[in-house]
Design an enzyme around this catalytic site. Structure first.
Site: not given
Length: 451
Positions: A110, A112, A114, A117, A236
């Site tokens: 996947g 994101g 930043f 992965v 978070d």
């Protein structure tokens, strides 16, 4: 007599010689032990500094076992020893290590904001997830990278994702975690309904499984707040940051916003907004003092989503989003209609006690005033039935004042006076901020959360 005396002398001499040999051997063994201890300490220092623990020989072949005074030290045993000592310290990997672990980045899991992965494995077969960060890190990304290494690298708990190591090189920046088979809680909770192939998710997401996820997540946050040497505030907590093992054991992940603090510090000074809208506590979007109780609030919002098996705010399904789910739950609970909540979530009568416990805990966790929220140790005890749960009070009473302020600040003519009057009313609930700045921020928040 002479022969006896001679025999005595000979025996004494033999004893003295044996004693000397024993002493010399003891000195030799002690010296070897000291040399080995010094060598291992040197390896530890190198590992802590980021240097490779084992170095290849000049010809490129693996280093041979160490030989000390005819005693061979097997590197496998030494590495296991060092792993035990350094298991809470992340290792520093090279870009070459990352390519080897991921088979040249063969399987992408996947992506994101930043980075990307990839799935990988250590040479011993241990599965890992390698998060390759974007080549150019801005200041915020650098801070999150350091927060991840500085916090996840200090923790070791069954309900926290383990950070094995990192890479910080001119050509590659990455974080290497343990691999979690079931991915994140939000994907399991919210995406499986849209898939044609649901596998065993229907059985796996039975109420007992969900309840275990709630308790395990609470234990992980409790560890961060109360059992670490320094308190760690995650900032978070949300379903996307709770990962699941093959047997659905939850592990709190993503410490990119986390912050270490002294336990004696009751309040923190914030340098910017943190958290995710919908999960972030009110003090994170209003200029109010911030404590570790912001994680408690976020945990409560997470519990609501697990209880309902749906997002608290489902923008993609307007027909289902006429009411904000936590407020809807409070209204049903307050009216003695908890059966409506159970029916909407598909909870069976046999699970009613635990479902009510989850509901009460969530309502206490999302109280507007941080001091009214329980500690995470208390949350765990309440969930496990070891602490009685008082009847919750309305955690959303403040919203009426927020709506009045939002309406008054958006009007014209006497808007300033109306805003002042609303501010006086709101001050009775919780007010230590400038009236105008609060009104502006509240309007932004109301539009974001669609209260």
């Amino acid at each position: 007599m002479n022969s006896l005396a001679l025999a005595g002398i000979i025996i004494s001499a033999i004893v003295i010689i044996l004693a000397l040999k024993f002493i010399l051997r003891w000195i030799e063994v002690k010296r070897e032990w000291q040399m080995e201890r010094a060598r291992l300490q040197g390896i530890q220092v190198q590992a802590a500094a980021g240097a490779p623990i084992t170095q290849p020989a000049a010809n490129g072949s693996p280093s041979p076992p160490y030989a000390i005074a005819n005693h061979v030290v097997e590197m496998g045993a030494v590495n296991r020893f060092l792993d035990d000592i350094l298991r809470e310290k992340p290792a520093r990997f090279t870009p070459e290590n990352l390519r080897e672990f991921t088979r040249n980045y063969a399987e992408r899991l996947g992506s994101g904001g930043f980075g990307v992965v990839y799935r990988g494995a250590f040479p011993n077969g241990v599965q890992v997830a390698v998060k390759i960060l974007n080549s150019t890190l801005d200041r915020r990304a650098e801070e999150q990278f350091m927060a991840e290494v500085g916090t996840a690298g200090r923790t070791y708990h069954i309900n926290l994702v383990r950070l094995y190591g990192f890479c910080f090189d001119a050509t590659a920046k990455a974080l290497v975690y343990e691999y979690l088979e079931k991915s994140s809680l939000d994907r399991v909770l919210f995406e499986h309904e849209q898939r044609q192939d649901t596998d065993d998710l229907g059985d796996a997401l039975g109420f007992e499984t969900l309840y275990g996820i709630v308790v395990g997540t609470a234990r992980g946050v409790r560890y961060l707040h109360e059992e670490c040497q320094h308190r760690i505030i995650h900032y978070d907590i949300k379903p996307g940051n709770v990962l699941l093992t093959a047997d659905y054991t939850p592990k709190v992940a993503d410490f990119g916003l986390a912050r270490l603090c002294n336990r004696d510090n009751t309040h923190l000074t914030m340098t910017g907004a943190r958290g995710t809208p919908g999960y972030a506590a009110p003090e994170l979007w209003l200029p109010l003092p911030v404590t570790h109780k912001c994680d408690v609030y976020s945990f409560g919002m997470l519990v609501f989503e697990i209880l309902g098996r749906r997002r608290n705010l489902e923008l993609q399904h307007p027909a289902m989003s006429q009411e904000w789910y936590p407020k809807w739950v409070w209204q049903r609970f307050d009216q003695g209609k908890f059966d409506d909540v159970m029916a909407a979530s598909g909870i069976h009568a046999k699970d009613r006690e635990k479902a009510e416990r989850m509901c009460k805990v969530a309502l206490w966790c999302v109280q507007y005033q941080p001091e009214a929220r329980p500690s995470m140790s208390s949350v765990v005890r309440m969930l496990e039935g070891e602490e009685e749960i008082a009847r919750p009070v309305n955690p959303f009473a403040y919203m009426a004042s927020l709506h009045m302020m939002s309406s008054s600040s958006s009007g014209d003519g006497d808007s300033a006076a109306a805003s002042s009057n609303s501010s006086k009313e709101f001050r009775g609930t919780r007010s230590r901020v400038n009236n105008q700045s609060r009104s502006t921020m509240i309007q932004m928040r109301l539009k974001t959360a669609s209260f």
